[in-house]
Design an enzyme around this catalytic site. Structure first.
Site, mmCIF file in Angstrom:
data_model
loop_
_atom_site.group_PDB
_atom_site.id
_atom_site.type_symbol
_atom_site.label_atom_id
_atom_site.label_comp_id
_atom_site.label_asym_id
_atom_site.label_seq_id
_atom_site.Cartn_x
_atom_site.Cartn_y
_atom_site.Cartn_z
ATOM 1 N N GLU A 175 -3.055 73.783 -40.675
ATOM 2 C CA GLU A 175 -3.846 72.557 -40.576
ATOM 3 C C GLU A 175 -3.008 71.683 -41.985
ATOM 4 O O GLU A 175 -3.440 72.586 -43.054
ATOM 5 C CB GLU A 175 -5.367 72.816 -40.768
ATOM 6 N N ARG A 235 -6.469 88.910 -41.550
ATOM 7 C CA ARG A 235 -5.750 88.052 -42.521
ATOM 8 C C ARG A 235 -5.552 89.066 -43.709
ATOM 9 O O ARG A 235 -6.007 90.003 -44.068
ATOM 10 C CB ARG A 235 -6.726 87.113 -42.799
ATOM 11 N N LYS A 255 -7.882 77.449 -48.925
ATOM 12 C CA LYS A 255 -7.071 76.101 -49.438
ATOM 13 C C LYS A 255 -8.210 75.415 -49.931
ATOM 14 O O LYS A 255 -7.808 74.735 -50.838
ATOM 15 C CB LYS A 255 -6.841 75.623 -48.322
#
Ligand code: ATP
Ligand code: MG
Length: 560
Positions: free
Chosen positions: A38, A264, A274
Site C-alpha cells: 500500500e 511476519r 509504517k
C-alpha cells in the site's frame, strides 16, 4: 524446479512445498506471485522479507512476480511512496513482470462485480450508522443480527448503489455489503463491507470515483485479474481467507487464485509499523525515511547495507507459519559478513593525534603500498603517502608504561608499535596542553621495517592505523547506535517513543582519512581498518565535504 533451494541444499519451505505439489499435479502450469504494497509509507525490513519471498518464488519456479500498488484507499497514498517503493524493489535486485500495476486501474471491473453481486441477490446497500453496524455485528461468541436493509429488492439496491456512486449520499451515510451470514463464527463473514463513500481525489483516478472498494473486496479480485497462482500474505489475513474464497466462488473471475499465509518478520530493538515509522519522520525524531538508523530499506541502503546482505538475511530466517521475534544481531551478522568479504580496506583516523617522526626529513615523501582487500588480489593495491608527520588515533596512545602488553596492543610512551603497512615507530616524547592532554607525539622510526621484522630486541606492541598528515583528506564521521534502547519498543501498551536512544547518532568532524577516499562513491562500503565498516553518505556529502556513515562495527559489541 527449485534451483535456488536445491543449490543452497536446504529443505523447501512450506510454501515452496505447496507450489511444487501444485506444479507436479498440474493444478498450475505457471507460478505467478505478486508483491502488493500500500503506497502509504516507505518499505521496511519486513517488506524486504515479503519481497524476497514473492520474487524469490517466481525465480525459483521460473514464474513471474508482479508489483502491484494496493491503492484502494484514497486518503493516505502518495506518489512519493510509489516512487520510493519501486526504487527499493529494484535496489534489492528484483524485476517485476511487465509494468507496475495499480489496484485502482481495476476500479471499473470491481464496480461491475459489485453490480453482479447485487443482481444475484448477494449484496445490498445498508444505511445503518457505523455504531449501529457494530452493534448488529455481535461479537465472536454472540451471533450478529440482520440489518433491516438486508432484504431489499435487487432493483432498490441497484438504484441505491447508483446514488452512492453518483455522489448523492454523504460520507458514512451508507455502504454496500455482501449478504453472507450474520451468524458466522468468522466475523469477517458477517455481511462485510464492499464499498464505502469517500469524497476524496485519488492519485491515480482523480475525481472519477467517490466510492472505493474495501481491501477485502479488492484484493482477491486483483489477484484473479492478474492470474496470480499463489497469493501470499501475512498471518493476520488468515481469518479473511474464507471471505477471499467466497468472492472468488461468487464472481465470474477469470482465474482462481489461492491465499497462503506466513509469519511476519518482527525484529527486536526495531519497530516495523509504517504508521510508527511515519511518526518518527513527521515528528523529526529521525532525519527522514532514509535516516541510516531507520529499519527502512532506504535507510539501510544509505547506511551501507548491501542488497545481498538483506537477501541473505531473509533466506537465513526462512519462511514459517508461526511468528517469532528475530534477533537484530542476525541481520547485523549478515551485513558484516558480506562487508568483510567485499568491502575494500582503507584507513581513517577518527580522533587524530599528530606524530612527528624526527628521523624523517621534512622534504621526504614516500609511498607505502597496501592491498585493497587482503583476500582479493584482483582488487589491486592502494598507495599511501608517508612523510615526517602522520596522524594516529588518540585512543591508540598512552603515557601509562605500566599497561600490560596483552591489554594495550598500541603505542605507549618509550615503546614501539607498527604502523599498518609501514614502519615500526617508537614514541620518544609527548607534548601536552595545559590540561595534560597529549597534543603531539615525538617519535622515531626503525629503518628497514616496512614489510620486515624489526631487529632483535625491538618488540612492537601491536599494529595501529594512521594517515599521512601532509597528504590526507578531512572528513566527518557519523557513528550510529541502535535507535531504541528497549528490546521490544512497542510491546504491550508501551509508547515506543519512550525507548528512543538519545545517543543513537554521534557526529565527529575533523577526522583524517587516506586520500584515496576522495574517490569514494555514495553507499559504497569500506572497511576502515580497526574501526568498522563505513560508506559515504548520499545526503550530506558534497564536493567539499566527505561524510561517512558507520554501517556497522567490526565485531558485535552488543552481546556482552
Ligand atoms: P505495516 O504494518 O508496516 O503498515 P502493511 O502490512 O500495512 O505494513 P503493506 O504495504 O500492506 O504494509 O505490505 C505489503 C506486503 O508486505 C504485504 O503482503 C504484507 O503482508 C507484507 N508485509 C508487511 N509487513 C511485513 C512484515 N513485517 N513481515 C513480512 N511481510 C510483511
Ligand atoms: Mg497492509
Amino acid at each position: 524446479m527449485s534451483e535456488k533451494a536445491a543449490s543452497e541444499s536446504r529443505p523447501l519451505n512450506f510454501i515452496e512445498q505447496i507450489i511444487k505439489k501444485d506444479l507436479d499435479e498440474g493444478v498450475h502450469s505457471n507460478v505467478v506471485t505478486r508483491f502488493p504494497p500500500e503506497p502509504n509509507g516507505y518499505l521496511h525490513i519486513g517488506h524486504a522479507k515479503s519481497i524476497c519471498l514473492n520474487f524469490g518464488l517466481a525465480q525459483t519456479f521460473g514464474g513471474q512476480c508482479n508489483l502491484r500498488f494496493d491503492d484502494t484507499n484514497p486518503e493516505k497514498e502518495e506518489m512519493e511512496y510509489v516512487e520510493s517503493i519501486k526504487r527499493d524493489v529494484e535496489w534489492l535486485g528484483f524485476e517485476w513482470a511487465g509494468d507496475v500495476r495499480y489496484a485502482s486501474s481495476y476500479f471499473d471491473q470491481f464496480y461491475e462485480w459489485a453490480l453482479h453481486l447485487i443482481r444475484e441477490g448477494k449484496a445490498y446497500v445498508c444505511h445503518l450508522s457505523p455504531e449501529e453496524t457494530k452493534e448488529y455485528r455481535g461479537w465472536a461468541t454472540k451471533p450478529g443480527k440482520d440489518s433491516p436493509y438486508r432484504n431489499r429488492s435487487v432493483e432498490e439496491n441497484l438504484a441505491e448503489f447508483e446514488k452512492m456512486r453518483a455522489g448523492e449520499y454523504d460520507e458514512g451515510a451508507c455502504v454496500l455489503r455482501a449478504k453472507i451470514d450474520m451468524a458466522s463464527p468468522n466475523m469477517n463473514m458477517r455481511d462485510p463491507m464492499l464499498y464505502r463513500i469517500r469524497k476524496q481525489a485519488h492519485h491515480q483516478t482523480g475525481d472519477k470515483w467517490c466510492i472505493y472498494p474495501t481491501y477485502d473486496f479488492a484484493h482477491g479480485q486483483e489477484d484473479a485479474i492478474e492470474g496470480i497462482s499463489h497469493s501470499i500474505c501475512t498471518l493476520e489475513f488468515a481469518d479473511h481467507r474464507p471471505l477471499y474464497e467466497w468472492f472468488i466462488e461468487n464472481l465470474p473471475v477469470p482465474s482462481k487464485p489461492r491465499q497462503y499465509e506466513f509469519a511476519r518478520l518482527e525484529l527486536n530493538y526495531t519497530v516495523t509499523s509504517k504508521r510508527k515509522l511515519k511518526q518518527l519522520v513527521d515528528e523529526n525524531h529521525v532525519d527522514g525515511w532514509d535516516d541510516p538508523r531507520m529499519p527502512t530499506i532506504s535507510g539501510m541502503r544509505r547506511r551501507g547495507y548491501s542488497p545481498a546482505s538483506l537477501r541473505n538475511f531473509c533466506e537465513m530466517i526462512g519462511v514459517t507459519k508461526s511468528g517469532s521475534t528475530i534477533d537484530v544481531g542476525q541481520l547485523e551478522y549478515c551485513v558484516r559478513d558480506d562487508l568483510n568479504n567485499n568491502a575494500p580496506r582503507a584507513m581513517c583516523v577518527i580522533n587524530p593525534l599528530k606524530v612527528t617522526i624526527e628521523n624523517v626529513k621534512p622534504e621526504t615523501k614516500k609511498t607505502m603500498v597496501q592491498p585493497v582487500h587482503p583476500n582479493k588480489e584482483e582488487l589491486g593495491e592502494r598507495e599511501l603517502p608517508f612523510s615526517r608527520e602522520i596522524y594516529i588515533d588518540r585512543a591508540d596512545f598512552s603515557e601509562d608504561t605500566t599497561l600490560s602488553r596483552k591489554k594495550f596492543k598500541r603505542l605507549v610512551l618509550g615503546e614501539y608499535v607498527r604502523l599498518r603497512g609501514s614502519y615500526v615507530i617508537k614514541a620518544d616524547a609527548v607534548i601536552t596542553d595545559e590540561n595534560g592532554e597529549p597534543t603531539e607525539i615525538v617519535a622515531t622510526l626503525v629503518p628497514k621495517t616496512v614489510g620486515e621484522n624489526p631487529p632483535e630486541g625491538i618488540k612492537p606492541r601491536g599494529v595501529i592505523h594512521w594517515v599521512d598528515a601532509n597528504d590526507c583528506v578531512d572528513c566527518e564521521v557519523r557513528l550510529y547506535d541502535r535507535l531504541f534502547n528497549d528490546e521490544a519498543p512497542d510491546a504491550g501498551d508501551k509508547n515506543f517513543l519512550d525507548a528512543l536512544n538519545p545517543e543513537s547518532l554521534q557526529i565527529i568532524s575533523g577526522c583524517k582519512a587516506e586520500k584515496g577516499l576522495v574517490n569514494a562513491r555514495a553507499e559504497q562500503s569500506y572497511q576502515f581498518e580497526r574501526e568498522g565498516y563505513f560508506c559515504l553518505d548520499s545526503k550530506y556529502s558534497s564536493d567539499d565535504k566527505l561524510v561517512f556513515n558507520r554501517t556497522i562495527g567490526l565485531k558485535d559489541n552488543w552481546k556482552k
